[in-house]
Design a protein around this motif. Sequence first.
Motif, PDB file in Angstrom:
ATOM      1  N   UNK A 137       5.928  -2.027   1.641  1.00  0.00           N
ATOM      2  CA  UNK A 137       4.777  -2.807   2.957  1.00  0.00           C
ATOM      3  C   UNK A 137       4.053  -2.058   2.833  1.00  0.00           C
ATOM      4  N   UNK A 138       2.636  -3.799   3.094  1.00  0.00           N
ATOM      5  CA  UNK A 138       1.390  -3.492   3.579  1.00  0.00           C
ATOM      6  C   UNK A 138       0.834  -3.326   1.743  1.00  0.00           C
ATOM      7  N   UNK A 139      -0.546  -3.513   1.232  1.00  0.00           N
ATOM      8  CA  UNK A 139      -0.546  -3.248   0.110  1.00  0.00           C
ATOM      9  C   UNK A 139      -0.062  -4.298  -0.765  1.00  0.00           C
ATOM     10  N   UNK A 140      -0.736  -5.070   0.030  1.00  0.00           N
ATOM     11  CA  UNK A 140      -1.525  -6.752  -0.925  1.00  0.00           C
ATOM     12  C   UNK A 140      -2.474  -7.131  -1.048  1.00  0.00           C
ATOM     13  N   UNK A 141      -2.536  -7.358  -2.335  1.00  0.00           N
ATOM     14  CA  UNK A 141      -4.467  -7.934  -2.886  1.00  0.00           C
ATOM     15  C   UNK A 141      -4.397  -9.190  -2.653  1.00  0.00           C
ATOM     16  N   UNK A 259     -16.478 -13.660 -11.525  1.00  0.00           N
ATOM     17  CA  UNK A 259     -17.268 -14.559 -11.260  1.00  0.00           C
ATOM     18  C   UNK A 259     -16.615 -15.986 -10.522  1.00  0.00           C
ATOM     19  N   UNK A 260     -15.735 -15.985  -9.632  1.00  0.00           N
ATOM     20  CA  UNK A 260     -15.383 -16.754  -9.379  1.00  0.00           C
ATOM     21  C   UNK A 260     -14.514 -16.777  -7.788  1.00  0.00           C
ATOM     22  N   UNK A 261     -14.392 -15.640  -7.887  1.00  0.00           N
ATOM     23  CA  UNK A 261     -13.352 -15.073  -6.458  1.00  0.00           C
ATOM     24  C   UNK A 261     -14.030 -13.994  -6.071  1.00  0.00           C
ATOM     25  N   UNK A 262     -13.164 -13.797  -5.032  1.00  0.00           N
ATOM     26  CA  UNK A 262     -13.773 -12.221  -4.069  1.00  0.00           C
ATOM     27  C   UNK A 262     -11.818 -11.315  -3.868  1.00  0.00           C
ATOM     28  N   UNK A 263     -11.579 -10.884  -4.024  1.00  0.00           N
ATOM     29  CA  UNK A 263     -10.218 -10.067  -3.395  1.00  0.00           C
ATOM     30  C   UNK A 263     -10.532  -9.062  -2.235  1.00  0.00           C
ATOM     31  N   UNK A 264      -9.934  -8.651  -1.889  1.00  0.00           N
ATOM     32  CA  UNK A 264      -9.722  -7.210  -1.134  1.00  0.00           C
ATOM     33  C   UNK A 264      -7.704  -6.610  -1.118  1.00  0.00           C
ATOM     34  N   UNK A 265      -7.684  -4.719  -0.490  1.00  0.00           N
ATOM     35  CA  UNK A 265      -6.418  -4.657  -0.845  1.00  0.00           C
ATOM     36  C   UNK A 265      -6.052  -4.311   0.592  1.00  0.00           C
ATOM     37  N   UNK A 266      -4.841  -4.673   1.437  1.00  0.00           N
ATOM     38  CA  UNK A 266      -4.732  -4.609   2.936  1.00  0.00           C
ATOM     39  C   UNK A 266      -4.258  -3.247   2.966  1.00  0.00           C
ATOM     40  N   UNK A 267      -4.127  -2.564   4.118  1.00  0.00           N
ATOM     41  CA  UNK A 267      -3.709  -1.683   4.568  1.00  0.00           C
ATOM     42  C   UNK A 267      -2.244  -0.755   4.608  1.00  0.00           C
ATOM     43  N   UNK A 268      -2.147   0.173   3.778  1.00  0.00           N
ATOM     44  CA  UNK A 268      -0.604   0.599   3.651  1.00  0.00           C
ATOM     45  C   UNK A 268      -0.852   2.096   3.752  1.00  0.00           C
ATOM     46  N   UNK A 269       0.467   2.577   3.687  1.00  0.00           N
ATOM     47  CA  UNK A 269       0.626   3.419   4.385  1.00  0.00           C
ATOM     48  C   UNK A 269       0.696   4.874   2.949  1.00  0.00           C
ATOM     49  N   UNK A 271      -0.994   7.886   2.835  1.00  0.00           N
ATOM     50  CA  UNK A 271      -0.881   9.573   3.121  1.00  0.00           C
ATOM     51  C   UNK A 271       1.300   9.406   2.619  1.00  0.00           C
ATOM     52  N   UNK A 272       1.538   8.711   2.620  1.00  0.00           N
ATOM     53  CA  UNK A 272       3.091   9.779   2.459  1.00  0.00           C
ATOM     54  C   UNK A 272       3.560   8.205   1.218  1.00  0.00           C
ATOM     55  N   UNK A 273       3.143   7.391   0.433  1.00  0.00           N
ATOM     56  CA  UNK A 273       3.650   6.619  -0.247  1.00  0.00           C
ATOM     57  C   UNK A 273       2.589   6.364  -1.711  1.00  0.00           C
ATOM     58  N   UNK A 274       3.463   6.585  -2.473  1.00  0.00           N
ATOM     59  CA  UNK A 274       2.326   6.260  -3.862  1.00  0.00           C
ATOM     60  C   UNK A 274       2.092   4.829  -4.403  1.00  0.00           C
ATOM     61  N   UNK A 275       1.034   4.616  -4.992  1.00  0.00           N
ATOM     62  CA  UNK A 275       0.872   3.358  -5.241  1.00  0.00           C
ATOM     63  C   UNK A 275      -0.476   3.285  -6.454  1.00  0.00           C
TER      64      UNK A 275
END
Length: 294
Positions: A137-141, A259-269, A271-275
């Motif tokens: 749930x969440x945590x897409x890049x 050199x050709x992209x930017x990226x970001x991570x989307x929010x995820x929980x 504090x309770x789920x290990x990523x």
Amino acid sequence: MAIEVAPLTPVFAGRMTGIDARRTQTAEEVAAVDAGMARYAVLVLPGQDITDEQQLEFTRNFGPLQDGANSTERRHELRLDPAFADVSNIGKDGRMLARDDRRRMASLGNRLWHSDASFRIVPARYSLLSGRVVVTEGGNTEFADMRAAYDALDRTTRNDIEDMICEHSQIFSREQLGFTEYLPEERARMKPVRHRLVRTHPISGRKSIFLSAHIGGIVGWPMPEARAFIRDLMEHATQPRFVYAHRWTRHDLVIWDNQATMHRVRRYDDLTMVRDLRRTTTKCDGPTAAQDAA
Ligand code: OGA
Ligand code: MN
């Protein structure tokens, strides 16, 4: 096994099969990844169940490593080899980071659109991010194609930015999130560096906009005007038509060209789920611009 790439969007990003990152690569395999990167700028290699050692060895095929540990981390507190950027929410003791943990504060910067290590004089070329433990749930890049964003600029803007030089520092990106606590020596280490805003890719020859949350100024411009201008460009460059959102499956190895992209991570929980994602990074051949004489 034949190496194949299936496009993930009409614009960029591809899913590459036929590479086994655990093995020593042939020159042909390395060339196929480089060619895929020059064309797609983001490659997703599914099913790569690799160790840290294998990830390092695979990464070395693509040039010298960029030190992954960031400048506010103390070496003895690192969970991983310093060649890695630890993009996880766990500490050296194996427990999840507390809400106010300093490393957690710093990694929240990854929620802003950026290009890795753009705060270094020699910035990052490829980033290789390995999904060891992923969240559902969440945590897409998300990735944005800065070549397509450049191509879609009007001619006046393209002319205006052709020779523009920006100032990048981690202080600028973190300050956007209200993080301003630094030791004096950290502040000195985070002195802004200069980069061209328009870059030409060494292999594809395509131009791109070198944007990043680390930008805090444009050489020769008043700061508020520079920041307003960069915001406009950011808004342009991150329109959905230029974006690919990656939803993680365990053992994905995602490679992007900074050199050709930017990226970001989307929010995820966090504090309770290990990523647990682990990044290795290669360097560009040299600086994109001359630095301040001072
Ligand atoms: C990175 C990064 C995003 C993520 O590894 O450089 O920005 O999805 N990661 O964790
Ligand atoms: Mn990053």
